[in-house]
Design a protein around this motif. Structure first.
Motif, PDB file in Angstrom:
ATOM      1  N   MET A   1      37.776  38.258  37.617  1.00 45.83           N
ATOM      2  CA  MET A   1      38.159  37.544  36.397  1.00 45.83           C
ATOM      3  C   MET A   1      39.570  37.980  36.005  1.00 45.83           C
ATOM      4  SD  MET A   1      35.620  37.343  33.110  1.00 45.83           S
ATOM      5  CE  MET A   1      34.652  35.874  33.223  1.00 45.83           C
ATOM      6  N   ARG A   2      40.385  37.019  35.567  1.00 47.92           N
ATOM      7  CA  ARG A   2      41.766  37.304  35.173  1.00 47.92           C
ATOM      8  C   ARG A   2      41.925  36.916  33.709  1.00 47.92           C
ATOM      9  NH1 ARG A   2      44.801  38.700  39.408  1.00 47.92           N
ATOM     10  NH2 ARG A   2      46.735  38.174  38.353  1.00 47.92           N
ATOM     11  N   LEU A   3      41.962  37.927  32.843  1.00 47.00           N
ATOM     12  CA  LEU A   3      41.952  37.728  31.395  1.00 47.00           C
ATOM     13  C   LEU A   3      43.303  38.058  30.773  1.00 47.00           C
ATOM     14  CD1 LEU A   3      38.564  39.556  30.844  1.00 47.00           C
ATOM     15  CD2 LEU A   3      38.931  37.090  30.743  1.00 47.00           C
ATOM     16  N   LEU A   4      43.611  37.346  29.696  1.00 45.27           N
ATOM     17  CA  LEU A   4      44.844  37.573  28.937  1.00 45.27           C
ATOM     18  C   LEU A   4      44.484  37.848  27.485  1.00 45.27           C
ATOM     19  CD1 LEU A   4      46.947  34.588  30.320  1.00 45.27           C
ATOM     20  CD2 LEU A   4      47.115  36.991  30.998  1.00 45.27           C
ATOM     21  N   SER A   5      45.131  38.838  26.883  1.00 41.94           N
ATOM     22  CA  SER A   5      44.872  39.141  25.480  1.00 41.94           C
ATOM     23  C   SER A   5      45.872  38.464  24.549  1.00 41.94           C
ATOM     24  CB  SER A   5      44.871  40.659  25.247  1.00 41.94           C
ATOM     25  OG  SER A   5      46.160  41.194  25.466  1.00 41.94           O
TER      26      SER A   5
ATOM     27  N   ASP B   1      45.658  41.255  31.404  1.00 43.06           N
ATOM     28  CA  ASP B   1      47.100  41.142  31.154  1.00 43.06           C
ATOM     29  C   ASP B   1      47.924  41.538  32.387  1.00 43.06           C
ATOM     30  OD1 ASP B   1      46.705  40.234  28.548  1.00 43.06           O
ATOM     31  OD2 ASP B   1      46.620  42.276  27.753  1.00 43.06           O
ATOM     32  N   GLY B   2      47.434  41.125  33.566  1.00 41.33           N
ATOM     33  CA  GLY B   2      48.139  41.368  34.809  1.00 41.33           C
ATOM     34  C   GLY B   2      47.881  42.716  35.452  1.00 41.33           C
ATOM     35  N   ALA B   3      47.146  43.603  34.786  1.00 39.79           N
ATOM     36  CA  ALA B   3      46.878  44.930  35.328  1.00 39.79           C
ATOM     37  C   ALA B   3      45.451  45.011  35.869  1.00 39.79           C
ATOM     38  CB  ALA B   3      47.070  45.986  34.250  1.00 39.79           C
ATOM     39  N   PRO B   4      45.261  45.615  37.039  1.00 36.14           N
ATOM     40  CA  PRO B   4      43.906  45.775  37.564  1.00 36.14           C
ATOM     41  C   PRO B   4      43.142  46.833  36.775  1.00 36.14           C
ATOM     42  CG  PRO B   4      45.498  46.828  39.016  1.00 36.14           C
ATOM     43  CD  PRO B   4      46.283  46.147  37.934  1.00 36.14           C
ATOM     44  N   VAL B   5      41.927  46.502  36.372  1.00 34.85           N
ATOM     45  CA  VAL B   5      41.064  47.416  35.622  1.00 34.85           C
ATOM     46  C   VAL B   5      39.631  47.251  36.111  1.00 34.85           C
ATOM     47  CG1 VAL B   5      42.508  47.588  33.542  1.00 34.85           C
ATOM     48  CG2 VAL B   5      40.893  45.713  33.759  1.00 34.85           C
ATOM     49  N   GLN B   6      38.733  48.086  35.594  1.00 33.28           N
ATOM     50  CA  GLN B   6      37.337  47.999  35.991  1.00 33.28           C
ATOM     51  C   GLN B   6      36.427  48.012  34.780  1.00 33.28           C
ATOM     52  OE1 GLN B   6      36.259  51.070  38.789  1.00 33.28           O
ATOM     53  NE2 GLN B   6      36.782  49.757  40.503  1.00 33.28           N
ATOM     54  N   ALA B   7      35.293  47.338  34.944  1.00 34.58           N
ATOM     55  CA  ALA B   7      34.202  47.364  33.980  1.00 34.58           C
ATOM     56  C   ALA B   7      32.955  47.725  34.776  1.00 34.58           C
ATOM     57  CB  ALA B   7      34.055  45.987  33.339  1.00 34.58           C
TER      58      ALA B   7
ATOM     59  N   CYS C   1      31.300  33.146  15.320  1.00 35.23           N
ATOM     60  CA  CYS C   1      32.498  33.168  14.471  1.00 35.23           C
ATOM     61  C   CYS C   1      33.764  32.650  15.139  1.00 35.23           C
ATOM     62  CB  CYS C   1      32.741  34.575  13.942  1.00 35.23           C
ATOM     63  SG  CYS C   1      33.366  35.742  15.181  1.00 35.23           S
ATOM     64  N   GLN C   2      33.796  32.542  16.462  1.00 38.17           N
ATOM     65  CA  GLN C   2      34.968  32.072  17.205  1.00 38.17           C
ATOM     66  C   GLN C   2      36.132  33.055  17.188  1.00 38.17           C
ATOM     67  OE1 GLN C   2      34.386  28.967  18.712  1.00 38.17           O
ATOM     68  NE2 GLN C   2      32.403  29.250  17.756  1.00 38.17           N
ATOM     69  N   ASP C   3      35.906  34.292  16.785  1.00 35.76           N
ATOM     70  CA  ASP C   3      36.995  35.255  16.667  1.00 35.76           C
ATOM     71  C   ASP C   3      37.258  36.024  17.956  1.00 35.76           C
ATOM     72  OD1 ASP C   3      38.992  36.209  14.898  1.00 35.76           O
ATOM     73  OD2 ASP C   3      37.908  38.098  14.721  1.00 35.76           O
ATOM     74  N   CYS C   4      36.400  35.897  18.949  1.00 31.64           N
ATOM     75  CA  CYS C   4      36.578  36.682  20.169  1.00 31.64           C
ATOM     76  C   CYS C   4      36.980  35.829  21.370  1.00 31.64           C
ATOM     77  CB  CYS C   4      35.307  37.473  20.491  1.00 31.64           C
ATOM     78  SG  CYS C   4      33.930  36.444  21.041  1.00 31.64           S
ATOM     79  N   TRP C   5      37.468  34.602  21.147  1.00 27.42           N
ATOM     80  CA  TRP C   5      37.936  33.801  22.278  1.00 27.42           C
ATOM     81  C   TRP C   5      38.956  34.608  23.067  1.00 27.42           C
ATOM     82  CZ3 TRP C   5      35.444  29.826  23.941  1.00 27.42           C
ATOM     83  CH2 TRP C   5      34.840  28.916  23.077  1.00 27.42           C
ATOM     84  N   MET C   6      38.854  34.555  24.374  1.00 25.65           N
ATOM     85  CA  MET C   6      39.794  35.252  25.241  1.00 25.65           C
ATOM     86  C   MET C   6      40.312  34.268  26.269  1.00 25.65           C
ATOM     87  SD  MET C   6      39.622  38.994  26.470  1.00 25.65           S
ATOM     88  CE  MET C   6      41.215  39.673  26.827  1.00 25.65           C
ATOM     89  N   LEU C   7      41.591  34.331  26.547  1.00 27.18           N
ATOM     90  CA  LEU C   7      42.223  33.409  27.491  1.00 27.18           C
ATOM     91  C   LEU C   7      41.966  33.816  28.930  1.00 27.18           C
ATOM     92  CD1 LEU C   7      45.658  33.164  25.709  1.00 27.18           C
ATOM     93  CD2 LEU C   7      43.918  31.383  25.807  1.00 27.18           C
ATOM     94  N   LEU C   8      41.790  32.817  29.773  1.00 22.22           N
ATOM     95  CA  LEU C   8      41.720  33.010  31.213  1.00 22.22           C
ATOM     96  C   LEU C   8      43.101  32.707  31.777  1.00 22.22           C
ATOM     97  CD1 LEU C   8      38.380  31.114  31.881  1.00 22.22           C
ATOM     98  CD2 LEU C   8      38.723  33.602  31.830  1.00 22.22           C
TER      99      LEU C   8
ATOM    100  N   ARG D   1      39.385  29.270  28.134  1.00 18.72           N
ATOM    101  CA  ARG D   1      39.082  30.491  27.404  1.00 18.72           C
ATOM    102  C   ARG D   1      37.574  30.709  27.394  1.00 18.72           C
ATOM    103  NH1 ARG D   1      40.091  28.707  21.097  1.00 18.72           N
ATOM    104  NH2 ARG D   1      38.776  26.876  21.227  1.00 18.72           N
ATOM    105  N   VAL D   2      37.168  31.925  27.113  1.00 16.48           N
ATOM    106  CA  VAL D   2      35.755  32.288  27.058  1.00 16.48           C
ATOM    107  C   VAL D   2      35.497  33.051  25.770  1.00 16.48           C
ATOM    108  CG1 VAL D   2      35.440  32.398  29.569  1.00 16.48           C
ATOM    109  CG2 VAL D   2      36.122  34.452  28.327  1.00 16.48           C
ATOM    110  N   ARG D   3      34.258  33.008  25.317  1.00 18.11           N
ATOM    111  CA  ARG D   3      33.849  33.860  24.203  1.00 18.11           C
ATOM    112  C   ARG D   3      33.546  35.232  24.782  1.00 18.11           C
ATOM    113  NH1 ARG D   3      29.815  29.767  21.303  1.00 18.11           N
ATOM    114  NH2 ARG D   3      31.363  28.622  20.108  1.00 18.11           N
ATOM    115  N   ALA D   4      34.328  36.200  24.398  1.00 18.20           N
ATOM    116  CA  ALA D   4      34.201  37.541  24.976  1.00 18.20           C
ATOM    117  C   ALA D   4      32.862  38.200  24.662  1.00 18.20           C
ATOM    118  CB  ALA D   4      35.342  38.428  24.486  1.00 18.20           C
TER     119      ALA D   4
END
Length: 116
Positions: free
Chosen positions: A86-90, A20-26, A62-69, A74-77
């Motif tokens: 990766m630039r993800l949107l919730s 969502d526009g903020a830099p984070v780490q995994a 289930c298709q419930d975890c689609w996440m927008l790029l 979109r990707v299945r999270a």
């Protein structure tokens, strides 16, 4: 508020991404679902009710975890591994909801499957 707290495997290499526009780490080897839910409490908002969604089956059925790029698509999270940069949107950007995409927020074009 995140809904996952990492308790193990904390020594893996960090992976920088944007949420969502903020830099984070995994951590290397995290799924998008794990990467996102260690920072916030959902991967997307329901297109019907607006309620927070965080996946359901955790195996890509289930298709419930689609996440927008951010760049579209979109990707299945639950079955896609986080990648550096990766630039993800919730949630859908306002321009996409109104049907008037901007140059920096083009509407999603295609879905991306894990491993593609």
């Amino acid at each position: 508020m995140p809904i996952l707290k990492r308790l193990a495997e904390t020594a893996r290499a960090p992976v920088a991404f944007t949420l969502d526009g903020a830099p984070v780490q995994a951590l290397m080897g995290d799924t998008v679902l794990t990467a996102v839910l260690t920072h916030i409490d959902h991967v997307r908002r329901s297109e019907f009710s607006g309620g927070a969604r965080a996946g359901f089956c955790m195996m890509g059925a289930c298709q419930d975890c689609w996440m927008l790029l951010e760049e579209g698509g979109r990707v299945r999270a639950c079955s896609t591994f986080i990648e550096p940069g990766m630039r993800l949107l919730s949630q859908w950007p306002a321009a996409w909801r109104t049907g008037q995409p901007t140059a920096t927020a083009a509407a999603p074009a295609a879905d991306v499957e894990a491993g593609s």
